[in-house]
Scaffold this motif. Structure first.
Motif, PDB file in Angstrom:
ATOM      1  N   LEU A   2       0.824  -1.200   0.000  1.00 40.26           N
ATOM      2  CA  LEU A   2       0.000   0.000   0.000  1.00 40.26           C
ATOM      3  C   LEU A   2       0.866   1.261   0.000  1.00 40.26           C
ATOM      4  CD1 LEU A   2      -2.824   1.212   0.100  1.00 40.26           C
ATOM      5  CD2 LEU A   2      -2.706   1.083   2.594  1.00 40.26           C
ATOM      6  N   ARG A   3       1.947   1.227   0.792  1.00 41.93           N
ATOM      7  CA  ARG A   3       2.879   2.372   0.812  1.00 41.93           C
ATOM      8  C   ARG A   3       3.483   2.620  -0.557  1.00 41.93           C
ATOM      9  NH1 ARG A   3       6.745   2.052   6.077  1.00 41.93           N
ATOM     10  NH2 ARG A   3       5.254   2.883   7.549  1.00 41.93           N
ATOM     11  N   LEU A   4       3.882   1.553  -1.217  1.00 44.99           N
ATOM     12  CA  LEU A   4       4.475   1.679  -2.543  1.00 44.99           C
ATOM     13  C   LEU A   4       3.474   2.279  -3.524  1.00 44.99           C
ATOM     14  CD1 LEU A   4       6.810   1.228  -4.486  1.00 44.99           C
ATOM     15  CD2 LEU A   4       5.951  -1.093  -4.859  1.00 44.99           C
ATOM     16  N   ARG A   5       2.220   1.825  -3.458  1.00 43.55           N
ATOM     17  CA  ARG A   5       1.192   2.385  -4.347  1.00 43.55           C
ATOM     18  C   ARG A   5       0.966   3.863  -4.083  1.00 43.55           C
ATOM     19  NH1 ARG A   5      -3.587  -1.489  -3.803  1.00 43.55           N
ATOM     20  NH2 ARG A   5      -2.112  -3.015  -3.099  1.00 43.55           N
ATOM     21  N   ARG A   6       0.931   4.235  -2.795  1.00 44.73           N
ATOM     22  CA  ARG A   6       0.755   5.656  -2.452  1.00 44.73           C
ATOM     23  C   ARG A   6       1.938   6.480  -2.941  1.00 44.73           C
ATOM     24  NH1 ARG A   6      -0.502   6.009   3.650  1.00 44.73           N
ATOM     25  NH2 ARG A   6      -0.899   3.820   3.598  1.00 44.73           N
ATOM     26  N   PHE A   7       3.145   5.933  -2.772  1.00 48.56           N
ATOM     27  CA  PHE A   7       4.361   6.619  -3.216  1.00 48.56           C
ATOM     28  C   PHE A   7       4.346   6.819  -4.728  1.00 48.56           C
ATOM     29  CE2 PHE A   7       8.822   6.305  -4.691  1.00 48.56           C
ATOM     30  CZ  PHE A   7       9.304   7.478  -4.137  1.00 48.56           C
ATOM     31  N   LEU A   8       4.004   5.796  -5.471  1.00 53.92           N
ATOM     32  CA  LEU A   8       3.951   5.900  -6.931  1.00 53.92           C
ATOM     33  C   LEU A   8       2.851   6.862  -7.385  1.00 53.92           C
ATOM     34  CD1 LEU A   8       4.597   2.179  -7.944  1.00 53.92           C
ATOM     35  CD2 LEU A   8       6.197   4.113  -8.047  1.00 53.92           C
ATOM     36  N   ALA A   9       1.733   6.882  -6.676  1.00 56.37           N
ATOM     37  CA  ALA A   9       0.657   7.832  -6.995  1.00 56.37           C
ATOM     38  C   ALA A   9       1.133   9.265  -6.778  1.00 56.37           C
ATOM     39  CB  ALA A   9      -0.577   7.542  -6.152  1.00 56.37           C
ATOM     40  N   LEU A  10       1.900   9.492  -5.714  1.00 56.24           N
ATOM     41  CA  LEU A  10       2.439  10.823  -5.432  1.00 56.24           C
ATOM     42  C   LEU A  10       3.412  11.265  -6.531  1.00 56.24           C
ATOM     43  CD1 LEU A  10       2.222  12.964  -3.211  1.00 56.24           C
ATOM     44  CD2 LEU A  10       4.157  11.859  -2.082  1.00 56.24           C
ATOM     45  N   LEU A  11       4.273  10.348  -6.963  1.00 56.76           N
ATOM     46  CA  LEU A  11       5.196  10.665  -8.060  1.00 56.76           C
ATOM     47  C   LEU A  11       4.424  10.991  -9.330  1.00 56.76           C
ATOM     48  CD1 LEU A  11       8.011   7.973  -7.660  1.00 56.76           C
ATOM     49  CD2 LEU A  11       7.917  10.275  -6.705  1.00 56.76           C
ATOM     50  N   GLY A  12       3.377  10.229  -9.603  1.00 56.82           N
ATOM     51  CA  GLY A  12       2.528  10.490 -10.765  1.00 56.82           C
ATOM     52  C   GLY A  12       1.863  11.852 -10.697  1.00 56.82           C
ATOM     53  N   GLU A  13       1.406  12.245  -9.513  1.00 58.68           N
ATOM     54  CA  GLU A  13       0.817  13.589  -9.326  1.00 58.68           C
ATOM     55  C   GLU A  13       1.818  14.671  -9.697  1.00 58.68           C
ATOM     56  OE1 GLU A  13      -0.553  14.419  -5.402  1.00 58.68           O
ATOM     57  OE2 GLU A  13      -2.434  13.346  -5.682  1.00 58.68           O
ATOM     58  N   ASP A  14       3.073  14.500  -9.262  1.00 52.34           N
ATOM     59  CA  ASP A  14       4.115  15.493  -9.563  1.00 52.34           C
ATOM     60  C   ASP A  14       4.355  15.594 -11.064  1.00 52.34           C
ATOM     61  OD1 ASP A  14       4.525  16.101  -6.871  1.00 52.34           O
ATOM     62  OD2 ASP A  14       6.058  14.547  -6.649  1.00 52.34           O
ATOM     63  N   LEU A  15       4.406  14.459 -11.728  1.00 52.98           N
ATOM     64  CA  LEU A  15       4.612  14.460 -13.185  1.00 52.98           C
ATOM     65  C   LEU A  15       3.447  15.128 -13.902  1.00 52.98           C
ATOM     66  CD1 LEU A  15       6.017  10.845 -13.627  1.00 52.98           C
ATOM     67  CD2 LEU A  15       7.319  12.990 -13.615  1.00 52.98           C
ATOM     68  N   ASP A  16       2.238  14.801 -13.479  1.00 49.03           N
ATOM     69  CA  ASP A  16       1.054  15.390 -14.113  1.00 49.03           C
ATOM     70  C   ASP A  16       0.962  16.888 -13.834  1.00 49.03           C
ATOM     71  OD1 ASP A  16       0.377  12.945 -15.177  1.00 49.03           O
ATOM     72  OD2 ASP A  16      -1.027  12.447 -13.564  1.00 49.03           O
ATOM     73  N   ALA A  17       1.352  17.320 -12.627  1.00 49.05           N
ATOM     74  CA  ALA A  17       1.341  18.751 -12.301  1.00 49.05           C
ATOM     75  C   ALA A  17       2.295  19.511 -13.220  1.00 49.05           C
ATOM     76  CB  ALA A  17       1.716  18.970 -10.841  1.00 49.05           C
ATOM     77  N   ALA A  18       3.470  18.960 -13.448  1.00 50.08           N
ATOM     78  CA  ALA A  18       4.438  19.613 -14.338  1.00 50.08           C
ATOM     79  C   ALA A  18       3.899  19.667 -15.766  1.00 50.08           C
ATOM     80  CB  ALA A  18       5.768  18.878 -14.293  1.00 50.08           C
ATOM     81  N   ARG A  19       3.302  18.588 -16.224  1.00 51.32           N
ATOM     82  CA  ARG A  19       2.753  18.574 -17.587  1.00 51.32           C
ATOM     83  C   ARG A  19       1.609  19.562 -17.740  1.00 51.32           C
ATOM     84  NH1 ARG A  19       1.236  13.441 -20.254  1.00 51.32           N
ATOM     85  NH2 ARG A  19       1.346  14.797 -22.045  1.00 51.32           N
ATOM     86  N   ARG A  20       0.790  19.687 -16.694  1.00 53.61           N
ATOM     87  CA  ARG A  20      -0.359  20.600 -16.755  1.00 53.61           C
ATOM     88  C   ARG A  20       0.098  22.063 -16.732  1.00 53.61           C
ATOM     89  NH1 ARG A  20      -2.739  18.348 -13.007  1.00 53.61           N
ATOM     90  NH2 ARG A  20      -2.187  19.671 -11.262  1.00 53.61           N
TER      91      ARG A  20
END
Length: 194
Positions: free
Chosen positions: A2-20
Motif C-alpha cells: 500500500l505504501r508503494l502504491r501511495r508513493f507511486l501515486a504521489l510521483l505520478g501527481e508530480d509528473l502530471d502537475a508539471a505537464r499541466r
C-alpha cells in the motif's frame, strides 16, 4: 504494498502537475528525466523524512546540499511542501527551513522563500494553496500568502498577501484582480496588474 502504491501515486501527481503547468512538457518520461524542479521535490521528500529523525538530521542536510549542487534548487530539509508543487526551470530557487508551502503551488526560477532575522522559530513564509511566485520574487519573513495569490516577478514581499490578490513591486503592493479576469488553472502574468 500500500505504501508503494501511495508513493507511486504521489510521483505520478508530480509528473502530471508539471505537464499541466508547463506547455513545453510533452510526456511524463521527459518530465521525469529532464525537469530539475521535479527532481528537487522528489529528493526533498526523502530529505524531509530523514530530517524528522533527530539522528538523521546531518545526513539529511548533506543530502539536500548534494541535490542543490545537482539541480540549482535549495530546499532545506525542514521545509514542509504540499502536493503537486511545480518548480519551473528552478535555478536559484531557495526554500528556507520553516517555510510551509500549500498544494498546487508554482515557483518560478530565482524565487526565494527566505528569512529576515537570524533567530530561532518561524522565520520563513507560509504559502496557501494555488499560489504562484514569479521569477526572481523574494518573500521574506514569517508572512502569510493567501490561497490563489500571485506574486509578480522580482517583487519583494515583506507583508501578508490576502487570498486571490496580486502583489507586485519593491516593496510589493497588493492589488485586487480585475473583475474581468477569471481565475483559471493557467498561470497569468501578474505584471499585467501593475
Amino acid at each position: 504494498m500500500l505504501r508503494l502504491r501511495r508513493f507511486l501515486a504521489l510521483l505520478g501527481e508530480d509528473l502530471d502537475a508539471a505537464r499541466r503547468r508547463d506547455p513545453a512538457a510533452r510526456s511524463r518520461v521527459e518530465v521525469a528525466l529532464g525537469y530539475p524542479g521535479v527532481h528537487a521535490v522528489w529528493a526533498h521528500r526523502v530529505a524531509h523524512r530523514m530530517w524528522r529523525e533527530p539522528g538523521l538530521r546531518l545526513p539529511a542536510r548533506l543530502f539536500s546540499q548534494a541535490v542543490r549542487a545537482a539541480t540549482g534548487i535549495e530546499i532545506h530539509p525542514g521545509a514542509q511542501l504540499g502536493r503537486r508543487l511545480f518548480i519551473d526551470h528552478g535555478m536559484g530557487v531557495v526554500v528556507g527551513e520553516t517555510s510551509l508551502v500549500g498544494d498546487d503551488v508554482v515557483l518560478f526560477h530565482g524565487a526565494t522563500l527566505g528569512g529576515r532575522a537570524m533567530r530561532q522559530g518561524k522565520r520563513h513564509p507560509t504559502l496557501g494553496d494555488g499560489v504562484v511566485v514569479g521569477a526572481g520574487a523574494k518573500i521574506l519573513g514569517p508572512v502569510w500568502i493567501g490561497d490563489g495569490a500571485q506574486i509578480g516577478a522580482n517583487a519583494v514581499v515583506v507583508k501578508d498577501v490576502p487570498a486571490g490578490t496580486v502583489a507586485v513591486g519593491v516593496p510589493a503592493v497588493v492589488r485586487r484582480r480585475p473583475q474581468h479576469s477569471p481565475v483559471t488553472d493557467l498561470v497569468e502574468d501578474p505584471a499585467i496588474y501593475i
